[in-house]
Enzyme design. Structure first.
Site, PDB file in Angstrom:
ATOM      1  N   LYS A 171       0.756  -0.987   0.226  1.00  0.00           N
ATOM      2  CA  LYS A 171      -0.006  -0.157   0.607  1.00  0.00           C
ATOM      3  C   LYS A 171       0.515   1.580  -0.402  1.00  0.00           C
ATOM      4  CE  LYS A 171      -1.498   2.864   2.898  1.00  0.00           C
ATOM      5  NZ  LYS A 171      -1.897   4.207   1.969  1.00  0.00           N
ATOM      6  N   GLY A 224       6.579   6.375   8.242  1.00  0.00           N
ATOM      7  CA  GLY A 224       5.310   7.166   8.321  1.00  0.00           C
ATOM      8  C   GLY A 224       5.668   7.573   9.616  1.00  0.00           C
ATOM      9  N   SER A 225       4.666   8.033   9.122  1.00  0.00           N
ATOM     10  CA  SER A 225       4.773   9.505  11.182  1.00  0.00           C
ATOM     11  C   SER A 225       4.740   7.666  11.988  1.00  0.00           C
ATOM     12  CB  SER A 225       2.988  10.342  10.709  1.00  0.00           C
ATOM     13  OG  SER A 225       2.215   8.912  11.078  1.00  0.00           O
ATOM     14  N   GLY A 229       2.906   4.905  12.943  1.00  0.00           N
ATOM     15  CA  GLY A 229       3.912   3.140  13.762  1.00  0.00           C
ATOM     16  C   GLY A 229       2.912   2.995  14.556  1.00  0.00           C
ATOM     17  N   GLU A 246       9.785   2.767  10.949  1.00  0.00           N
ATOM     18  CA  GLU A 246      10.912   3.838  10.926  1.00  0.00           C
ATOM     19  C   GLU A 246       9.889   5.031  10.851  1.00  0.00           C
ATOM     20  OE1 GLU A 246      13.953   3.916  10.678  1.00  0.00           O
ATOM     21  OE2 GLU A 246      14.080   1.631  10.585  1.00  0.00           O
ATOM     22  N   GLN A 327       0.778  20.005   4.185  1.00  0.00           N
ATOM     23  CA  GLN A 327       2.276  19.779   4.444  1.00  0.00           C
ATOM     24  C   GLN A 327       2.873  21.671   4.757  1.00  0.00           C
ATOM     25  OE1 GLN A 327       4.554  17.585   5.431  1.00  0.00           O
ATOM     26  NE2 GLN A 327       5.785  18.936   6.099  1.00  0.00           N
ATOM     27  N   GLU A 379       8.863  17.019  14.657  1.00  0.00           N
ATOM     28  CA  GLU A 379       9.813  17.239  13.671  1.00  0.00           C
ATOM     29  C   GLU A 379       8.640  17.948  12.948  1.00  0.00           C
ATOM     30  OE1 GLU A 379       8.866  13.139  11.322  1.00  0.00           O
ATOM     31  OE2 GLU A 379      11.022  13.109  10.330  1.00  0.00           O
TER      32      GLU A 379
HETATM   33  P1  ADP Z   1       2.422  10.798   6.714  1.00  0.00           P
HETATM   34  O1  ADP Z   1       2.820  12.134   7.411  1.00  0.00           O
HETATM   35  O2  ADP Z   1       4.144  10.739   6.436  1.00  0.00           O
HETATM   36  O3  ADP Z   1       1.331  10.900   5.625  1.00  0.00           O
HETATM   37  P2  ADP Z   1       1.602   8.713   8.133  1.00  0.00           P
HETATM   38  O4  ADP Z   1       1.682   8.043   8.535  1.00  0.00           O
HETATM   39  O5  ADP Z   1      -0.243   9.554   8.250  1.00  0.00           O
HETATM   40  O6  ADP Z   1       2.281   9.506   6.986  1.00  0.00           O
HETATM   41  O7  ADP Z   1       1.440   7.955   6.546  1.00  0.00           O
HETATM   42  C1  ADP Z   1       2.459   6.699   6.188  1.00  0.00           C
HETATM   43  C2  ADP Z   1       1.922   5.549   5.605  1.00  0.00           C
HETATM   44  O8  ADP Z   1       0.317   4.937   6.713  1.00  0.00           O
HETATM   45  C3  ADP Z   1       0.510   6.164   4.329  1.00  0.00           C
HETATM   46  O9  ADP Z   1       0.862   5.200   3.169  1.00  0.00           O
HETATM   47  C4  ADP Z   1      -0.946   5.969   4.974  1.00  0.00           C
HETATM   48  O10 ADP Z   1      -1.869   5.908   4.164  1.00  0.00           O
HETATM   49  C5  ADP Z   1      -0.462   5.186   6.085  1.00  0.00           C
HETATM   50  N1  ADP Z   1      -1.795   5.190   6.840  1.00  0.00           N
HETATM   51  C6  ADP Z   1      -2.456   5.995   7.256  1.00  0.00           C
HETATM   52  N2  ADP Z   1      -3.104   5.577   8.592  1.00  0.00           N
HETATM   53  C7  ADP Z   1      -3.290   4.853   7.885  1.00  0.00           C
HETATM   54  C8  ADP Z   1      -3.401   3.236   9.756  1.00  0.00           C
HETATM   55  N3  ADP Z   1      -4.782   3.417  10.300  1.00  0.00           N
HETATM   56  N4  ADP Z   1      -3.279   1.946   9.024  1.00  0.00           N
HETATM   57  C9  ADP Z   1      -2.910   1.936   8.171  1.00  0.00           C
HETATM   58  N5  ADP Z   1      -1.772   2.512   7.770  1.00  0.00           N
HETATM   59  C10 ADP Z   1      -2.077   3.603   7.219  1.00  0.00           C
END
Ligand code: ADP
Length: 477
Positions: A171, A224-225, A229, A246, A327, A379
């Protein structure tokens, strides 16, 4: 034409689509992409589960050939794929092509690793018994990626997953589906059997969440965030699955009195502002000792004046736009917060107008910042950095380590003593001496400590720790 999801070897349109917008020119639609549903995610997981027994036993030459072919095609199409990447994410064309080349190198590396799979044979502690230690694939791997490295991060997760015999549900981030679609298409045409790699583009809260909730995903690798995480971690504990995270960074870059000023400024500008500051290894805390502080700040100002911020695809652009409006708002909010907290906005921080409507922000440098301010602790993920003045090396090291994060840590110095001490004592997964905190090789471990990361390292041979599970077999001779 809507680019579709790949589920069990079929390209599936689904009922909805979403647009991929160019942040350098919001009138430019890069493409339309099928939005997967939770149902699609479950179908993809079922396909990966069904494909696993055969793929996990596939020959190493088959895996090598597919991964190698993918590397070759990515490298042959680097200009076109690099342009697509820059168009959808906003990093400069040179950065987009560079990242694409890196993705090709990663596939090339793991094509080689298929041929180097090995185990150990040992004598048992008991007589007449032999012991074998082998690595086996983990099963169905869920891959969830962010928008800031649209091709490199998918590559460094997909390549090892397939190399070691796992099947994949992938994904990508919704903001940048184009590069992900392209590499899945390349892998599919390179001959992957159906169901081995499934692509589900869509919302994190829907598709990502369906992956977290599935008992049939055996390992999840996530970049991701920090907030998301944590969700990945909690769901993975619930399902007793392997997970690797990460997340954020607040990477320090220390500049000592004895630094070569030109080297320090170049590394600091690169660390803080290149790729629009949107790298988890970017440095947003420039920790500078008293003797060089004023010269460093003046030289940073001079260097920043010369930066060309414009359309990512234009020749000569050094810094592209911020990835999207949300952003950009986060970046400008933090610039306002920094001012309220009493830091001095020494340079930049203004919104810029260019020929096309895009999210252009002049890189911002704060001075007179302290390490306690929110701009030094949270961050920002944009081209915003703060200078924190310190007395000497000892204080610089203390401030550098005083953060919840621990991804990358840099120092500019000509002192062997300080460089050596810093390498040993920086609380980070990666340490850079006279180099930017960002910009890493593809064949060595990548990852951090503390709040930045969880689980084993990514990339290079260390990737095997996550994508395989070890078996110890005993045989009576
Ligand atoms: P950013 O702020 O960098 O977009 P996110 O953590 O929101 O960071 O996004 C990183 C990835 O995690 C993206 O592919 C996002 O679609 C996915 N993501 C966001 N929310 C969820 C969730 N509840 N479960 C699984 N994946 C998610």
């Amino acid at each position: 034409m809507v680019q579709k999801n790949l589920i069990d070897g079929e390209w599936i349109a689904g009922s909805e689509a979403f647009r991929n917008i160019n942040p350098s020119d919001t009138n430019d639609v890069v493409g339309e992409y099928a939005r997967a549903s939770a149902e699609d995610a479950r179908a993809a997981i079922a396909a990966a589960k069904a494909a696993f027994p055969a793929w996990s036993r596939s020959g190493i030459l088959e895996r090598h050939a597919i991964i190698r072919k993918t590397a070759d095609e990515i490298l042959a199409r680097k200009d076109e794929l690099g342009k697509l990447l820059s168009r959808e994410e906003g990093k400069t064309l040179a950065e987009g092509i560079g990242e694409t080349v890196r993705a090709g190198q990663i596939f090339d590396f793991f094509a080689g690793e298929c041929l180097r799979l090995a185990g150990e044979v040992l004598p048992s502690a008991r007589p007449n018994i032999g012991v074998e230690i082998t690595r086996e694939p983990v099963g169905v791997v869920g891959i969830i990626t962010p928008w800031n490295f649209p091709i490199a991060i998918p590559a460094w997760k997909i390549a090892p997953a397939l190399c070691y015999g796992n099947t994949v549900v992938f994904k990508p981030a919704e903001l940048v589906p184009g590069s992900s679609w392209a590499i899945v298409d390349i892998l599919n045409r390179a001959g992957l059997p159906k169901g081995v790699l499934n692509l589900v583009m869509g919302k994190g809260s829907v598709v990502g969440q369906a992956m977290l909730d599935s008992p049939d995903i055996h390992a999840i690798t996530f970049t991701g965030s920090t907030g998301t995480g944590k969700r990945v971690a909690l769901a993975s504990v619930e399902h007793n699955r392997k997970y690797q995270l990460e997340m954020g960074g607040k990477n320090p870059f220390v500049v000592l009195d004895d630094a070569d000023l030109a080297v320090a400024v170049e590394a600091a500008v690169n660390s803080a502002f290149f790729s629009t500051g949107q790298r988890c290894t970017a440095s947003s805390r420039l920790i500078v000792t008293e003797g060089i502080h004023d010269r460093f700040v003046a030289a940073m100002g001079e260097r920043m004046k010369g930066l060309v911020i414009d359309d990512a695809l234009k020749a000569g652009t050094q810094i592209g736009p911020v990835v999207d409006e949300s952003q950009l708002n986060q970046d400008t909010d933090y610039i306002a917060i920094g001012r309220q907290e009493g830091a001095k906005l020494a340079f930049g921080g203004e919104l810029l107008k260019r020929d096309t409507p895009g999210f252009y922000l002049q890189p911002a440098l704060f001075t007179e910042a302290t390490n306690a301010m929110r701009i030094s602790r949270e961050e920002i993920f944009g081209p915003v950095a703060s200078v924190i003045r310190v007395k000497d090396y000892d204080e610089a090291l203390t401030v550098a380590n005083d953060t919840p994060f621990g991804l990358s840590s840099g120092i500019a110095t000509t002192s062997l003593k300080h460089a050596t001490h810093f390498k040993r004592n920086a609380e980070a997964g990666m340490v850079m001496v006279n180099l930017p905190t960002a910009g890493v090789d593809f064949h060595v471990p990548f990852g951090g400590r503390k709040g930045s990361s969880h689980g084993s390292r990514e990339q290079g041979r260390y990737a095997a720790e996550f994508y395989t599970t070890v078996k110890t077999a005993y045989t009576l001779a």
